[in-house]
Design a protein around this motif. Structure first.
Motif, PDB file in Angstrom:
ATOM      1  N   GLU A  32       0.818  -1.217   0.000  1.00  0.00           N
ATOM      2  CA  GLU A  32       0.000   0.000   0.000  1.00  0.00           C
ATOM      3  C   GLU A  32       0.851   1.266   0.000  1.00  0.00           C
ATOM      4  OE1 GLU A  32       0.749  -0.109   4.453  1.00  0.00           O
ATOM      5  OE2 GLU A  32       0.599  -1.551   2.823  1.00  0.00           O
ATOM      6  N   TYR A  43       1.515   2.401  -3.551  1.00  0.00           N
ATOM      7  CA  TYR A  43       0.271   2.895  -4.148  1.00  0.00           C
ATOM      8  C   TYR A  43       0.026   4.346  -3.746  1.00  0.00           C
ATOM      9  CZ  TYR A  43      -4.748   3.672  -4.684  1.00  0.00           C
ATOM     10  OH  TYR A  43      -5.970   4.209  -4.996  1.00  0.00           O
ATOM     11  N   SER A  88      -6.868   9.179  -0.593  1.00  0.00           N
ATOM     12  CA  SER A  88      -5.678   8.444  -1.024  1.00  0.00           C
ATOM     13  C   SER A  88      -4.478   9.367  -0.913  1.00  0.00           C
ATOM     14  CB  SER A  88      -5.837   7.950  -2.472  1.00  0.00           C
ATOM     15  OG  SER A  88      -6.029   9.044  -3.362  1.00  0.00           O
TER      16      SER A  88
END
Length: 244
Positions: free
Chosen positions: A47, A50, A196
């Motif tokens: 993650e 990302y 995000s």
């Protein structure tokens, strides 16, 4: 030699950090070793890359937009007094509005979208670029421009080979300071209104008081910025100053 000096400075910081953390022995101040272990854990989970990629894409987009607009208007304001007088008040306002205010207003006006987030970052960075480039445009040595005119050098060659090289140091200065400013604002933008990116992850870790993960994510981004500085900005700066 410079690379060895940088490595020794980083090693010294690492040792001091580890020693101080062991002496303090507090859950809120983890050791360097534990932070790096957390970093490798998040890398293995996948993650981190990302969210790091999303944040870097936002940094890159806003950086190039802000630099392009800032260089354009900086040159105009440095060369033309009337334009400088017309835009100077807006420039002063832009320089003094807190980044947090701009971010909140953009989110209220345009919603919690990437467009609002990127716009807020650009609006915060453009004024600082303009100020730096304007000062560079004011220091142009006119004798070179006059020589180009005497020898009937084309306007394009005069601008690209005589004018721009004289303000390259100012462009590089605004680029380096701009990168450090933009990524900080991007993190705040992500923390306040995105789902995000590194900033969003830091807000999640903060809710769980996960200081190791907070420092691990921060460390990952700092490493990337140092690599950009070392292998992109510094070589570009040396190349830009070759004309001297």
């Amino acid at each position: 030699m410079p690379s060895q000096t940088r490595f020794l400075s980083i090693l010294t910081i690492f040792i001091l950090w580890q020693t101080l953390a062991l002496l303090i022995s507090s859950d809120t101040f983890p050791t360097a070793v534990s932070v790096f272990k957390s970093l490798f854990y998040h890398i293995s989970e996948g993650e981190l890359f990302y969210h790091l990629g999303i944040t870097l894409s936002r940094v890159a987009i806003t950086f190039f937009i802000a630099m392009s607009i800032g260089v354009f208007f900086g040159i105009l304001m440095g060369e033309y007094k009337r334009i400088d007088n017309s835009l100077d008040t807006l420039l002063v306002i832009g320089l003094n509005i807190p980044a947090l205010v701009t971010i909140i207003i953009c989110y209220i006006w345009f919603g919690l979208t990437d467009f609002a987030a990127l716009l807020a970052v650009v609006l915060n960075k453009v004024p600082t670029v303009i100020v730096t480039i304007r000062e560079g445009a004011r220091t142009i040595d006119l004798k070179y421009m006059q020589i180009a005119q005497v020898y009937k050098v084309s306007k394009y060659d005069t601008f690209t080979k005589i004018y721009l090289p004289q303000i390259y140091p100012y462009i590089m200065a605004s680029a380096r300071t701009g990168l450090s400013l933009i990524w900080k604002i991007v993190l705040v933008v992500e923390l306040l209104g995105r789902s995000s990116g590194i900033g969003f992850q830091l807000s999640m870790f903060f809710q769980f008081f996960d200081i190791e993960s907070i420092m691990a994510y921060s460390m990952a981004f700092i490493i990337v910025i140092l690599l950009i500085e070392t292998y992109i900005l510094r070589p570009l700066e040396k190349k830009a100053n070759k004309w001297r």
